[in-house]
Design a protein around this motif. Structure first.
Motif, PDB file in Angstrom:
ATOM      1  N   PHE A 103      24.544 -72.385  -9.786  1.00 44.36           N
ATOM      2  CA  PHE A 103      24.457 -72.813 -11.185  1.00 44.36           C
ATOM      3  C   PHE A 103      25.206 -74.119 -11.461  1.00 44.36           C
ATOM      4  O   PHE A 103      25.331 -74.516 -12.608  1.00 44.36           O
ATOM      5  CB  PHE A 103      25.015 -71.721 -12.108  1.00 44.36           C
ATOM      6  N   VAL A 152      24.793 -73.246 -23.168  1.00 49.53           N
ATOM      7  CA  VAL A 152      24.015 -73.081 -21.931  1.00 49.53           C
ATOM      8  C   VAL A 152      24.920 -72.547 -20.813  1.00 49.53           C
ATOM      9  O   VAL A 152      24.569 -71.600 -20.105  1.00 49.53           O
ATOM     10  CB  VAL A 152      23.357 -74.421 -21.514  1.00 49.53           C
ATOM     11  N   GLU A 153      26.091 -73.161 -20.703  1.00 47.92           N
ATOM     12  CA  GLU A 153      27.037 -72.731 -19.673  1.00 47.92           C
ATOM     13  C   GLU A 153      27.464 -71.275 -19.881  1.00 47.92           C
ATOM     14  O   GLU A 153      27.661 -70.531 -18.921  1.00 47.92           O
ATOM     15  CB  GLU A 153      28.282 -73.624 -19.698  1.00 47.92           C
ATOM     16  N   LYS A 211      23.942 -68.872 -19.250  1.00 48.14           N
ATOM     17  CA  LYS A 211      22.923 -69.131 -18.220  1.00 48.14           C
ATOM     18  C   LYS A 211      22.862 -68.013 -17.182  1.00 48.14           C
ATOM     19  O   LYS A 211      21.775 -67.595 -16.782  1.00 48.14           O
ATOM     20  CB  LYS A 211      23.170 -70.493 -17.562  1.00 48.14           C
ATOM     21  N   GLN A 212      24.032 -67.521 -16.766  1.00 54.87           N
ATOM     22  CA  GLN A 212      24.025 -66.536 -15.680  1.00 54.87           C
ATOM     23  C   GLN A 212      23.468 -65.192 -16.143  1.00 54.87           C
ATOM     24  O   GLN A 212      22.729 -64.537 -15.405  1.00 54.87           O
ATOM     25  CB  GLN A 212      25.444 -66.362 -15.139  1.00 54.87           C
ATOM     26  N   PHE A 257      23.008 -76.659 -13.052  1.00 53.14           N
ATOM     27  CA  PHE A 257      22.062 -76.090 -14.010  1.00 53.14           C
ATOM     28  C   PHE A 257      21.965 -76.931 -15.285  1.00 53.14           C
ATOM     29  O   PHE A 257      20.860 -77.233 -15.761  1.00 53.14           O
ATOM     30  CB  PHE A 257      22.478 -74.655 -14.357  1.00 53.14           C
ATOM     31  N   THR A 258      23.093 -77.332 -15.817  1.00 49.28           N
ATOM     32  CA  THR A 258      23.082 -78.073 -17.090  1.00 49.28           C
ATOM     33  C   THR A 258      22.457 -79.453 -16.906  1.00 49.28           C
ATOM     34  O   THR A 258      21.683 -79.908 -17.759  1.00 49.28           O
ATOM     35  CB  THR A 258      24.517 -78.199 -17.646  1.00 49.28           C
ATOM     36  N   GLN A 311      15.427 -72.197 -17.670  1.00 44.50           N
ATOM     37  CA  GLN A 311      15.431 -73.596 -18.133  1.00 44.50           C
ATOM     38  C   GLN A 311      14.483 -73.758 -19.318  1.00 44.50           C
ATOM     39  O   GLN A 311      14.817 -74.384 -20.324  1.00 44.50           O
ATOM     40  CB  GLN A 311      14.971 -74.528 -16.999  1.00 44.50           C
ATOM     41  N   GLU A 321      20.271 -80.217 -14.703  1.00 47.85           N
ATOM     42  CA  GLU A 321      18.835 -79.985 -14.524  1.00 47.85           C
ATOM     43  C   GLU A 321      18.169 -79.687 -15.871  1.00 47.85           C
ATOM     44  O   GLU A 321      17.040 -80.106 -16.124  1.00 47.85           O
ATOM     45  CB  GLU A 321      18.648 -78.797 -13.575  1.00 47.85           C
ATOM     46  N   ASN A 364      14.745 -69.269 -12.363  1.00 47.57           N
ATOM     47  CA  ASN A 364      15.405 -70.522 -12.717  1.00 47.57           C
ATOM     48  C   ASN A 364      14.535 -71.335 -13.689  1.00 47.57           C
ATOM     49  O   ASN A 364      15.019 -71.824 -14.714  1.00 47.57           O
ATOM     50  CB  ASN A 364      15.681 -71.319 -11.446  1.00 47.57           C
ATOM     51  N   ASP A 374      25.420 -77.671 -24.672  1.00 41.66           N
ATOM     52  CA  ASP A 374      25.742 -77.514 -23.245  1.00 41.66           C
ATOM     53  C   ASP A 374      26.701 -76.353 -23.011  1.00 41.66           C
ATOM     54  O   ASP A 374      26.568 -75.610 -22.031  1.00 41.66           O
ATOM     55  CB  ASP A 374      26.363 -78.801 -22.694  1.00 41.66           C
TER      56      ASP A 374
END
Lengths: 219, 195
Positions: free
Chosen positions: B66, A54-55, A58-59, B69-70, A80, B72, A76, A51
């Motif tokens: 966002f 991902v954080e 992600k951007q 986002f996590t 994912q 999801e 998006n 996680d």
């Protein structure tokens, strides 16, 4: 005498070592850990570690995929999808490249495949332009050279720009976006695209030539 | 030679912008750009194009985009893990879904087939066909209809039993309708009595 002997035979009191506090997965602050450590944790099954990754990315991934697709819903979904693919393939990740390069490669490859399958190239779903563009030196300089032909509104300029980018081939588009929009170096792009730096330079050169032809009124 | 230099200059300009060109080469490149008008114009246009493309960085999703986002991502991951594999999907495609509606339909089709079979069996068209088939293969039909002594002899002889029907010694013998009737016609009996 006997008492001294008895005292000697008594077991010496041991140093009491306090037990280490059990740090739960929830309370551990993983945000400061390096990518390698987080990947190792995630490979052992710690989803919280993934996680954090991902954080962290992600951007940046979203931005690249968005600029390649010009559609924020698709971007998006694709990001994912890329993270899901990365999570499922995490055991096969040997650390030959950084995690960022690896996940970036997954996202870009999936986006290129998606764009090749997508037939409707003109379906845009663009994000809004933030207000900070007014103070951007590039924008200020561009606007200082405005001629009557280039007097377009910002929205129109954005649409023209996206239209021109969408006319490039998928590989050329990816290279231009990564270099000129995201500011990545040739070497990093070569790693992501699995090609030589020479190929990256060549693609960049031809993509820019094509864009100069398409955006001639704005240059 | 000049064209070659211009091409090399175009290729190296990106690296110089990134600060990846050593100083002697960079100064040579700058000198070339000062002297060559074509390259200078091209560089200016390329520079403006890069400025224009850089404006795309200002295309941003709305604030808070966002935030989920996590969460999801976890939902998508769960959905993805519950999705059947391609092997399961292939197996599923071969499986027949037997719902009550299908059961009734299947029973109806079976009943219709049975009724059709019965009608076919008793219809005159069917008997005509059987007669035609008897005419086409008279030996087989006669053997099956009247197990005479001749047919028994044929089946007991191993050498003849394996022979094709057309090679049988009796195959060319003419067959008569009266041979298939077990009883002797009454008219003959009465005639014999009278004599």
């Amino acid at each position: 005498m006997l008492r001294q002997l008895a005292d000697r035979l008594k077991p010496a009191p041991r140093d009491i070592v306090p037990p280490k506090p059990v740090v739960s997965e929830q309370s551990a602050d993983l945000t400061h850990e390096e990518d390698e450590a987080l990947v190792a944790r995630a490979q052992r099954g710690e989803t919280k570690a993934f996680d954090v990754l991902v954080e962290r990315y992600k951007q940046r991934l979203y931005a690249t995929v968005y600029h390649m697709t010009s559609n924020h819903e698709d971007a998006n979904d694709l990001v994912q999808d890329a993270f899901i693919k990365a999570y499922k393939s995490l055991r096969s990740f040997k650390g030959q490249s950084s995690f960022y390069t690896w996940v970036y490669r997954i996202a870009v490859n999936r986006t290129i495949n998606f764009l090749k399958r997508r037939k409707d190239r003109g379906h845009f779903s663009l994000n809004d332009i933030d207000a900070s563009i007014e103070t951007d030196p590039d924008y200020v300089e561009l606007m200082s050279h405005v001629t009557p032909r280039r007097e377009a509104g910002l929205t129109e300029l954005q649409e023209k720009l996206n239209e021109a980018v969408q006319k490039l081939s998928e590989e050329h588009r990816a290279v231009v976006i990564m270099h000129d929009v995201q500011g990545m170096t040739h070497a990093d792009i070569a790693k992501v695209m699995h090609c030589s730096e020479g190929t990256v330079r060549s693609r960049l050169f031809y993509a820019r030539q094509q864009l100069q032809g398409l955006l001639g009124d704005y240059l | 030679m000049k064209n070659m230099d211009c091409k090399k200059a175009q290729q190296l300009y990106d690296d110089m912008t990134d600060g990846r060109v050593a100083e002697p080469v960079a100064s040579e490149l700058r000198r070339h750009l000062d002297e060559c008008t074509d390259c200078r114009v091209l560089r200016q246009r390329a520079g403006r194009l890069q400025q224009l493309l850089a404006l795309k960085r200002h295309e941003q999703p709305p604030p808070g985009y966002f935030n989920n986002f996590t969460a999801e991502f976890h939902r998508c991951l769960l959905r993805d893990t519950q999705r059947p594999t391609w092997m399961q999907r292939i197996a599923e495609s071969f499986r027949v879904e037997v719902t009550p509606v299908w059961r009734y339909a299947l029973a109806g089709v079976c009943g219709a087939a049975l009724a059709f079979g019965l009608v076919w069996k008793i219809s005159p068209h069917n008997t005509a066909t059987v007669a035609a088939s008897e005419h086409a293969a008279p030996v087989k039909t006669v053997a099956a209809a009247t197990p005479s002594d001749e047919s028994v002899v044929v089946s007991r002889t191993p050498a003849l039993a394996v022979m094709p029907a057309a090679w049988h010694p009796d195959a060319n013998r003419p067959q008569y309708v009266l041979e298939r009737i077990a009883i002797t016609p009454a008219s003959y009996e009465t005639a014999s009595v009278r004599f």
